[in-house]
Design an enzyme around this catalytic site. Structure first.
Site, PDB file in Angstrom:
ATOM      1  N   GLU A  97       0.857  -1.177   0.000  1.00 58.09           N
ATOM      2  CA  GLU A  97       0.000   0.000   0.000  1.00 58.09           C
ATOM      3  C   GLU A  97       0.898   1.233   0.000  1.00 58.09           C
ATOM      4  O   GLU A  97       1.716   1.415   0.897  1.00 58.09           O
ATOM      5  CB  GLU A  97      -0.904  -0.049   1.240  1.00 58.09           C
ATOM      6  CG  GLU A  97      -1.977   0.991   1.277  1.00 58.09           C
ATOM      7  CD  GLU A  97      -2.934   0.944   0.080  1.00 58.09           C
ATOM      8  OE1 GLU A  97      -2.926  -0.022  -0.703  1.00 58.09           O
ATOM      9  OE2 GLU A  97      -3.669   1.919  -0.079  1.00 58.09           O
ATOM     10  N   GLU A 124      -1.115  10.054  -5.237  1.00 58.92           N
ATOM     11  CA  GLU A 124       0.029   9.159  -5.044  1.00 58.92           C
ATOM     12  C   GLU A 124       0.559   8.631  -6.384  1.00 58.92           C
ATOM     13  O   GLU A 124       1.756   8.393  -6.527  1.00 58.92           O
ATOM     14  CB  GLU A 124      -0.375   8.007  -4.109  1.00 58.92           C
ATOM     15  CG  GLU A 124      -0.587   8.491  -2.675  1.00 58.92           C
ATOM     16  CD  GLU A 124      -1.429   7.589  -1.802  1.00 58.92           C
ATOM     17  OE1 GLU A 124      -1.796   8.035  -0.699  1.00 58.92           O
ATOM     18  OE2 GLU A 124      -1.736   6.452  -2.202  1.00 58.92           O
ATOM     19  N   ASP A 154      -7.490   2.398   2.886  1.00 57.35           N
ATOM     20  CA  ASP A 154      -7.030   1.104   3.407  1.00 57.35           C
ATOM     21  C   ASP A 154      -8.116   0.041   3.239  1.00 57.35           C
ATOM     22  O   ASP A 154      -7.833  -1.106   2.899  1.00 57.35           O
ATOM     23  CB  ASP A 154      -6.646   1.216   4.885  1.00 57.35           C
ATOM     24  CG  ASP A 154      -5.563   2.263   5.093  1.00 57.35           C
ATOM     25  OD1 ASP A 154      -4.699   2.402   4.209  1.00 57.35           O
ATOM     26  OD2 ASP A 154      -5.590   2.958   6.128  1.00 57.35           O
TER      27      ASP A 154
HETATM   28  C1  GLC Z   1      -1.125   6.463   7.548  1.00 58.94           C
HETATM   29  C2  GLC Z   1      -1.046   7.342   8.775  1.00 58.94           C
HETATM   30  C3  GLC Z   1      -2.024   6.916   9.835  1.00 58.94           C
HETATM   31  C4  GLC Z   1      -3.416   6.756   9.245  1.00 58.94           C
HETATM   32  C5  GLC Z   1      -3.383   5.948   7.971  1.00 58.94           C
HETATM   33  C6  GLC Z   1      -4.713   5.972   7.264  1.00 58.94           C
HETATM   34  O1  GLC Z   1      -0.694   5.181   7.852  1.00 58.94           O
HETATM   35  O2  GLC Z   1       0.253   7.325   9.309  1.00 58.94           O
HETATM   36  O3  GLC Z   1      -2.042   7.834  10.869  1.00 58.94           O
HETATM   37  O4  GLC Z   1      -4.251   6.122  10.151  1.00 58.94           O
HETATM   38  O5  GLC Z   1      -2.422   6.435   7.077  1.00 58.94           O
HETATM   39  O6  GLC Z   1      -4.619   5.336   6.061  1.00 58.94           O
END
Ligand code: GLC
Length: 495
Positions: free
Chosen positions: A282, A313, A471
């Site tokens: 990711e 990105e 995510d």
């Molecule tokens: C990155 C940040 C984190 C956040 C995440 C969300 O990892 O460091 O704080 O929760 O992105 O995708």
């Protein structure tokens, strides 16, 4: 394809993927988890902070574009930039001073699991996957509390030379300090005035201030590393994230090369008995260009199968790979930007030797799939649809506690504008003779050397929050794709 037909595909994708999540034996997830201190800022609060820090200094730093937060002025400059463009960014800070200042001036609303690996581990465990083995090199007591406490989420430890999979709550290091990031969220329409200029925020988004204490290392404990052959027996794929925390140089003289090499060794070990083991990385916002490039060309290239990124990105990645003009065009506001996004994705796929590049944008997801992908484009379309349902659910509720919650995502309508926005790409591809309009509308295009999968997504009008949605999309796409691979029985290590 008509919107109603897309809705039908959505329902099918949900039923199919839901029914086969249990076919996956397990997923290994590393490296970054932290605690996110989340603050949603109002117009009034921004005004107050501008008043405290001063318009003049902020304006000056907006021009300088700080890539590290050293003081409140840097912080405010990056906040103004992020709000002005409506673009997410993550900027590191290496001291605790800013944390203290924010605590004094902005108090957070709530805290939750943060970090890509932490968020994805919890989500996958909540979706009911058999086995999530989550590894974070800095598991503190405080951090352990933010992991889902359920038997399918495990943390690896070595005791008396043996690998033991424990719940994070039973595995933390009592001497470890927690890593806390600040997430400043803002809403579309918020008005900001600074140094005589006023603007309205174009889109809900956030700025992340990532704390990078001196002890932070993207690394794996050597005892755990030795046990990877055992760990990989229980998994069918791995998701790796957090490489953005690697520093060019450390106070003891070690450089990033050391950690890059170790990161690659972990991947090699995970794939040792099955070179086709799906490995997803990711991507994220990475301020340091040397690190950004090293991640792409030294860790991702040749070693991993899929890469997940958002539009900004993609531009950042293209930039360090030497495609400055294309990068610029990807983030430009003109209608050709989506064509550049496609062209950029083709470059990433080829140059980094990936099986798939997954791009999530507001309104549509695009996957560029190489010829050697083990699954079909229809499978990918299904994976993207499933991911969009997760994103819509997460945006509506802020968290997904079980697979049943995802039915809420099904009820969010397909975002018409998202698909309409792709018109210029469709016209371009048809004109180039790459596909017909019908292929494009079905979401699956077979071009030479690669295929393109596009879906219109479900977009929540007033999202509860934006952190972690990317995510959810990437983890969802990955596991949905894994179910398809398992289905075809092509992901086994020799017994
Ligand atoms: C990155 C940040 C984190 C956040 C995440 C969300 O990892 O460091 O704080 O929760 O992105 O995708």
């Amino acid at each position: 394809m008509k919107i109603e037909e897309w809705e039908k595909h959505y329902a099918e994708a949900y039923a199919n993927i839901r029914g086969s999540l249990k076919d996956i034996r397990g997923v290994f997830v590393a490296y970054n988890s932290n605690i996110d201190a989340i603050k949603h800022v109002s117009e009034e609060e921004v005004k107050k902070l501008v008043g405290i820090v001063g318009s003049g200094p902020i304006h000056e730093q907006v021009i300088n574009y700080p890539r590290e937060i050293k003081d409140p002025v840097d912080f405010m400059a990056r906040l103004v930039i992020s709000m002005r463009d409506g673009k997410a960014a993550e900027v590191p800070t290496y001291t605790t001073d800013l944390n203290d200042w924010l605590m004094d001036n902005l108090v957070f609303d709530h805290a939750r699991m943060g970090g890509q690996a932490g968020i994805m581990s919890n989500l996958l465990a909540n979706l009911g996957l058999n086995n999530i083995i989550s590894y974070v090199p800095w598991l503190s007591r405080e951090q352990a509390d933010y992991f889902v406490d359920s038997p399918n989420l495990k943390y690896p430890v070595v005791e008396d030379g043996k690998l033991v999979l424990k719940r994070p709550k039973e595995a933390y290091d009592p001497d470890q300090k927690p890593k806390v990031n600040w997430i400043i969220e803002y809403s579309k329409g918020t008005r900001v005035c600074c140094a005589g200029e006023c603007f309205e925020v174009p889109r809900d988004n956030r700025l992340i201030i990532s704390s990078r204490p001196d002890w932070l290392r993207i690394d794996m404990d050597s005892e755990i590393y030795e046990k990877l052959p055992q760990i990989r027996e229980g998994i069918d794929g791995a998701i790796l994230a957090g490489y953005q925390m690697i520093r060019e140089e450390y106070s003891n003289g070690t450089t990033y090369r050391h950690y890059v090499e170790k990161a690659v060794n972990v991947i090699k070990s995970l794939k040792a008995c099955n070179p086709d083991m799906p490995i997803h990385v990711e991507f994220t916002s990475i301020q340091n260009r040397v690190i950004r490039k090293a991640i792409l060309t030294d860790i991702v290239k040749k070693h991993v199968t899929s890469l997940g990124l958002d539009t900004v990105e993609v531009a950042n990645a293209l930039n360090v790979l030497g495609y400055e003009e294309l990068a610029y065009s990807v983030i430009s506001k003109d209608e050709k930007s989506v064509i550049s996004l496609y062209e950029g994705a083709v470059r990433l796929l080829r140059e980094l030797e990936l099986q798939v590049v997954n791009i999530h944008s507001l309104g549509h997801f695009i996957s560029l799939v190489s010829e050697d992908s083990p699954v079909s484009v229809e499978d990918y379309r299904e994976a993207l649809l499933f991911a969009s349902l997760l994103a819509a659910t997460q945006a509506s509720t802020g968290s997904i506690d079980s697979i049943n919650d995802v039915e809420l995502g099904l009820r969010v309508p397909v975002y018409e504008k998202g698909y309409e926005n792709l018109n210029s790409l469709a016209t371009y591809l048809v004109r180039q003779g790459i596909c017909t309009m019908e292929d494009f509308e079905d979401g699956c295009v077979n071009a030479s050397g690669h295929s393109l999968v596009i879906i219109p997504t479900k977009v929540v009008k007033d999202p509860v929050g934006t952190v972690g949605i990317g995510d959810a999309i990437s983890a969802g796409t990955f596991v949905a794709m894994l179910t398809r691979i398992m289905n075809r029985g092509i992901n086994k290590c020799p017994e």
